[in-house]
Design an enzyme around this catalytic site. Structure first.
Site, PDB file in Angstrom:
ATOM      1  N   LYS A 139       0.867  -1.185   0.000  1.00 31.46           N
ATOM      2  CA  LYS A 139       0.000   0.000   0.000  1.00 31.46           C
ATOM      3  C   LYS A 139       0.892   1.219   0.000  1.00 31.46           C
ATOM      4  CE  LYS A 139      -4.379   1.237   0.248  1.00 31.46           C
ATOM      5  NZ  LYS A 139      -5.603   0.602  -0.261  1.00 31.46           N
ATOM      6  N   ASP A 179      -6.941   4.603  -4.460  1.00 29.81           N
ATOM      7  CA  ASP A 179      -7.599   4.501  -3.146  1.00 29.81           C
ATOM      8  C   ASP A 179      -8.181   5.898  -2.914  1.00 29.81           C
ATOM      9  OD1 ASP A 179      -7.781   2.606  -0.611  1.00 29.81           O
ATOM     10  OD2 ASP A 179      -7.266   4.550   0.208  1.00 29.81           O
TER      11      ASP A 179
HETATM   12  P1  NDP Z   1     -12.803   8.240  -2.605  1.00 31.90           P
HETATM   13  O1  NDP Z   1     -11.717   9.214  -2.433  1.00 31.90           O
HETATM   14  O2  NDP Z   1     -13.401   8.019  -3.956  1.00 31.90           O
HETATM   15  O3  NDP Z   1     -14.006   8.596  -1.619  1.00 31.90           O
HETATM   16  C1  NDP Z   1     -13.839   8.667  -0.244  1.00 31.90           C
HETATM   17  C2  NDP Z   1     -15.139   9.123   0.385  1.00 31.90           C
HETATM   18  O4  NDP Z   1     -15.033   9.006   1.787  1.00 31.90           O
HETATM   19  C3  NDP Z   1     -15.479  10.577   0.091  1.00 31.90           C
HETATM   20  O5  NDP Z   1     -16.880  10.727   0.094  1.00 31.90           O
HETATM   21  C4  NDP Z   1     -14.853  11.307   1.281  1.00 31.90           C
HETATM   22  O6  NDP Z   1     -15.460  12.535   1.607  1.00 31.90           O
HETATM   23  C5  NDP Z   1     -15.108  10.314   2.389  1.00 31.90           C
HETATM   24  N1  NDP Z   1     -14.058  10.459   3.406  1.00 31.90           N
HETATM   25  C6  NDP Z   1     -12.721  10.246   3.257  1.00 31.90           C
HETATM   26  N2  NDP Z   1     -12.067  10.527   4.389  1.00 31.90           N
HETATM   27  C7  NDP Z   1     -13.017  10.897   5.262  1.00 31.90           C
HETATM   28  C8  NDP Z   1     -12.979  11.285   6.619  1.00 31.90           C
HETATM   29  N3  NDP Z   1     -11.813  11.358   7.294  1.00 31.90           N
HETATM   30  N4  NDP Z   1     -14.165  11.591   7.219  1.00 31.90           N
HETATM   31  C9  NDP Z   1     -15.338  11.513   6.528  1.00 31.90           C
HETATM   32  N5  NDP Z   1     -15.432  11.145   5.242  1.00 31.90           N
HETATM   33  C10 NDP Z   1     -14.291  10.845   4.634  1.00 31.90           C
HETATM   34  O7  NDP Z   1     -12.237   6.849  -2.004  1.00 31.90           O
HETATM   35  P2  NDP Z   1     -12.747   5.370  -2.255  1.00 31.90           P
HETATM   36  O8  NDP Z   1     -14.224   5.357  -2.413  1.00 31.90           O
HETATM   37  O9  NDP Z   1     -11.889   4.758  -3.287  1.00 31.90           O
HETATM   38  O10 NDP Z   1     -12.344   4.664  -0.873  1.00 31.90           O
HETATM   39  C11 NDP Z   1     -13.220   4.619   0.263  1.00 31.90           C
HETATM   40  C12 NDP Z   1     -12.765   3.521   1.209  1.00 31.90           C
HETATM   41  O11 NDP Z   1     -12.778   2.255   0.527  1.00 31.90           O
HETATM   42  C13 NDP Z   1     -11.352   3.659   1.768  1.00 31.90           C
HETATM   43  O12 NDP Z   1     -11.320   3.120   3.081  1.00 31.90           O
HETATM   44  C14 NDP Z   1     -10.533   2.767   0.853  1.00 31.90           C
HETATM   45  O13 NDP Z   1      -9.340   2.334   1.479  1.00 31.90           O
HETATM   46  C15 NDP Z   1     -11.506   1.628   0.650  1.00 31.90           C
HETATM   47  N6  NDP Z   1     -11.258   0.786  -0.520  1.00 31.90           N
HETATM   48  C16 NDP Z   1     -11.233   1.338  -1.784  1.00 31.90           C
HETATM   49  C17 NDP Z   1     -11.036   0.528  -2.868  1.00 31.90           C
HETATM   50  C18 NDP Z   1     -11.129   1.052  -4.254  1.00 31.90           C
HETATM   51  O14 NDP Z   1     -11.119   0.232  -5.188  1.00 31.90           O
HETATM   52  N7  NDP Z   1     -11.262   2.341  -4.482  1.00 31.90           N
HETATM   53  C19 NDP Z   1     -10.732  -0.910  -2.718  1.00 31.90           C
HETATM   54  C20 NDP Z   1     -10.860  -1.397  -1.360  1.00 31.90           C
HETATM   55  C21 NDP Z   1     -11.077  -0.544  -0.329  1.00 31.90           C
HETATM   56  P3  NDP Z   1     -14.624  13.918   1.431  1.00 31.90           P
HETATM   57  O15 NDP Z   1     -14.725  14.238  -0.029  1.00 31.90           O
HETATM   58  O16 NDP Z   1     -15.300  14.897   2.308  1.00 31.90           O
HETATM   59  O17 NDP Z   1     -13.209  13.628   1.883  1.00 31.90           O
END
Ligand code: NDP
Length: 459
Positions: A139, A179
């Site tokens: 990662k 991610d």
């Molecule tokens: P994105 O950046 O596309 O979206 C993240 C979302 O979560 C946004 O809506 C963001 O809101 C919110 N968010 C992030 N940090 C915070 C925080 N500290 N408090 C509140 N809201 C938060 O990321 P992904 O959708 O790709 O990833 C989301 C999760 O899924 C992560 O844990 C990632 O590790 C996991 N994941 C992702 C994979 C993938 O294929 N993309 C695969 C496996 C796991 P804001 O815009 O306000 O920050």
């Protein structure tokens, strides 16, 4: 009262082997709280397998698995549109390559530090093993904040990041993906810079690429879709399905959007989405076209969704979605977003299943509350493995210079999710914890990696 013999053995291996090991991990990795949490959650469940397979203890597999093979930390200097210079920190933790090249995403978010990258990399080892695909665990990321940055600034940052990282990558060595904060746009800039520096069109070095230049159909959708398919499998073991269920989703990024899409396709009503400013509740069901328009094209906030949607929906600032009553909860934002109190609220409101789309969104006390209440709980390393599994399918297509249809790729994803569910379910039963997907996922993933490490000698 004397403990039943095999329980006694588990207890012994836990106190004799696991507790001292965990104490040593705390001592050697000070201040890395998320990493401690991820390690503890895995070690706590390994007692039965260590009791049954003492060769893992003799070969010190746990000590080796908890120590990354390589940890890279580097400077990322870049200049903004006004010519001001910034310095960020880049990370890549190459955790375990016993099953294949290191594989795992890059996260760009101001909260990123070594402990967070290590927690994510550690989880990734077992998740990747669960997919049954030949991929190791790693990662990376940076404490760079992409919010409110122009495309040109994002590009310069990605180019600087890759200028250092490229020497550590390769389709047989280390294959990053996206991610939080790293989507198709960033993967494009990263790939372009890798190609320029190495003079190689090495498609298999990054996944999550655009469809016209080596990307896979269904990769964008895979994590969210996979999470919902896993949830459907859990419900099926209880004689239920998603049709007609009320679902709460947190987040509004890649995982949240496609979890919402698949849940809706299976007949559920998804009533929430969120970001770090607050959440939207929409009792009639989230209008996904509008949400995609706001988030994907405009990179906007969920408050804007509520404004444009009007009467049917409401924006609640500064709070989390878990106070909204639901049958199924899908945390898809970030780590530690469901607290013990949130879990109590969810249980009180009658939740039946919780599946982690995000990595480690449920705090340990919340997991306990849910499990004790008999809620079906799927840990991220099982429920969100569809993303990395489809990345492995992307690598497979790149290696054979082929590209598959959406339907075929999605069918492969569905098969993989059913396989992961089956292996977690049967492993939990085999080790005396039926219905406990945390135990099932940890032991099933661990056994595959530990066996490979044993076979490969002292590595
Ligand atoms: P994105 O950046 O596309 O979206 C993240 C979302 O979560 C946004 O809506 C963001 O809101 C919110 N968010 C992030 N940090 C915070 C925080 N500290 N408090 C509140 N809201 C938060 O990321 P992904 O959708 O790709 O990833 C989301 C999760 O899924 C992560 O844990 C990632 O590790 C996991 N994941 C992702 C994979 C993938 O294929 N993309 C695969 C496996 C796991 P804001 O815009 O306000 O920050």
């Amino acid at each position: 009262m004397t403990a039943e013999p095999h329980t006694q053995v588990h207890h012994d291996s836990r106190s004799r082997v696991i507790e001292p090991l965990y104490a040593e991990i705390l001592r050697r990795n000070r201040g890395e709280t998320e990493f401690h949490q991820a390690v503890r959650e895995v070690l706590e469940t390994l007692g039965p397998v260590l009791a049954k397979r003492p060769e893992f203890v003799d070969a010190r597999i746990i000590e080796r698995i908890c120590e990354p093979e390589r940890q890279l930390i580097f400077r990322v200097p870049w200049s903004d549109d006004s010519g001001d210079i910034h310095v960020n920190r880049g990370f890549r933790v190459e955790f375990n390559s016993s099953l294949g090249p290191y594989k795992g995403g890059l996260r760009f978010h101001p909260s990123v530090n070594l402990g967070i990258v290590k927690f994510l990399g550690f989880e990734q080892i077992f998740k990747n093993a669960l997919t049954g695909m030949p991929i190791g665990g790693g990662k990376g990321g940076s404490d760079f904040d992409p919010k409110n940055r122009s495309d040109a600034e994002i590009m310069r940052f990605c180019q600087s990041f890759m200028t250092e990282l490229h020497r550590h990558l390769g389709e047989y060595t280390d294959v990053p993906a996206g991610d939080i904060g790293v989507g198709g746009r960033e993967i494009g800039y990263l790939f372009g810079q890798y190609k320029r520096i190495t003079n190689r069109y090495e498609s298999g070095v990054l996944t999550g690429k655009g469809l016209g230049w080596g990307g896979s159909q269904a990769r964008t959708e895979a994590t969210g879709y996979g999470c919902v398919l896993f949830t459907a499998e859990m419900l099926r073991t209880r004689g239920e399905d998603l049709d007609g269920q009320r679902v709460a989703v947190s987040g509004s990024g890649n995982v949240a959007i496609y979890a919402t899409e698949k849940a809706q396709q299976l007949g559920a009503t998804v009533v929430t989405c969120s970001d770090s400013d607050g959440y939207v509740v929409d009792d009639k069901g989230i209008d996904l076209d509008l949400l995609k328009e706001v988030k994907e094209s405009g990179r906007g906030r969920v408050s804007e969704y509520a404004q444009r949607r009007g009467g049917a929906s409401r924006f609640v600032p500064g709070r989390g979605v878990w106070e909204v009553p639901c049958d199924v909860a899908l945390p898809c934002a970030t780590q530690n977003e469901i607290t013990g109190d949130d879990a109590i609220t969810l249980v009180r409101n009658g939740v039946k299943a919780v599946a982690e789309g995000a990595n480690m969104p449920t705090m340990p006390e919340a997991v306990r509350v849910l499990q004790e209440a008999g809620v079906a709980f799927a840990p991220g390393k099982a429920a969100n493995a569809g993303g990395v599994a489809t990345s492995a399918l992307e690598m497979q297509q790149n290696a054979s210079r082929d590209s598959w249809s959406f339907g075929y790729t999605e069918e492969r994803l569905a098969d993989i999710m059913r396989y992961i569910h089956h292996s977690c379910h049967t492993t939990a039963e085999r080790y005396g914890s039926p219905g406990n997907y945390v135990v099932g996922a940890n032991i099933a993933g661990f056994e595959v990696v530990a066996d490979a490490m044993l076979a490969q000698g002292l590595i």
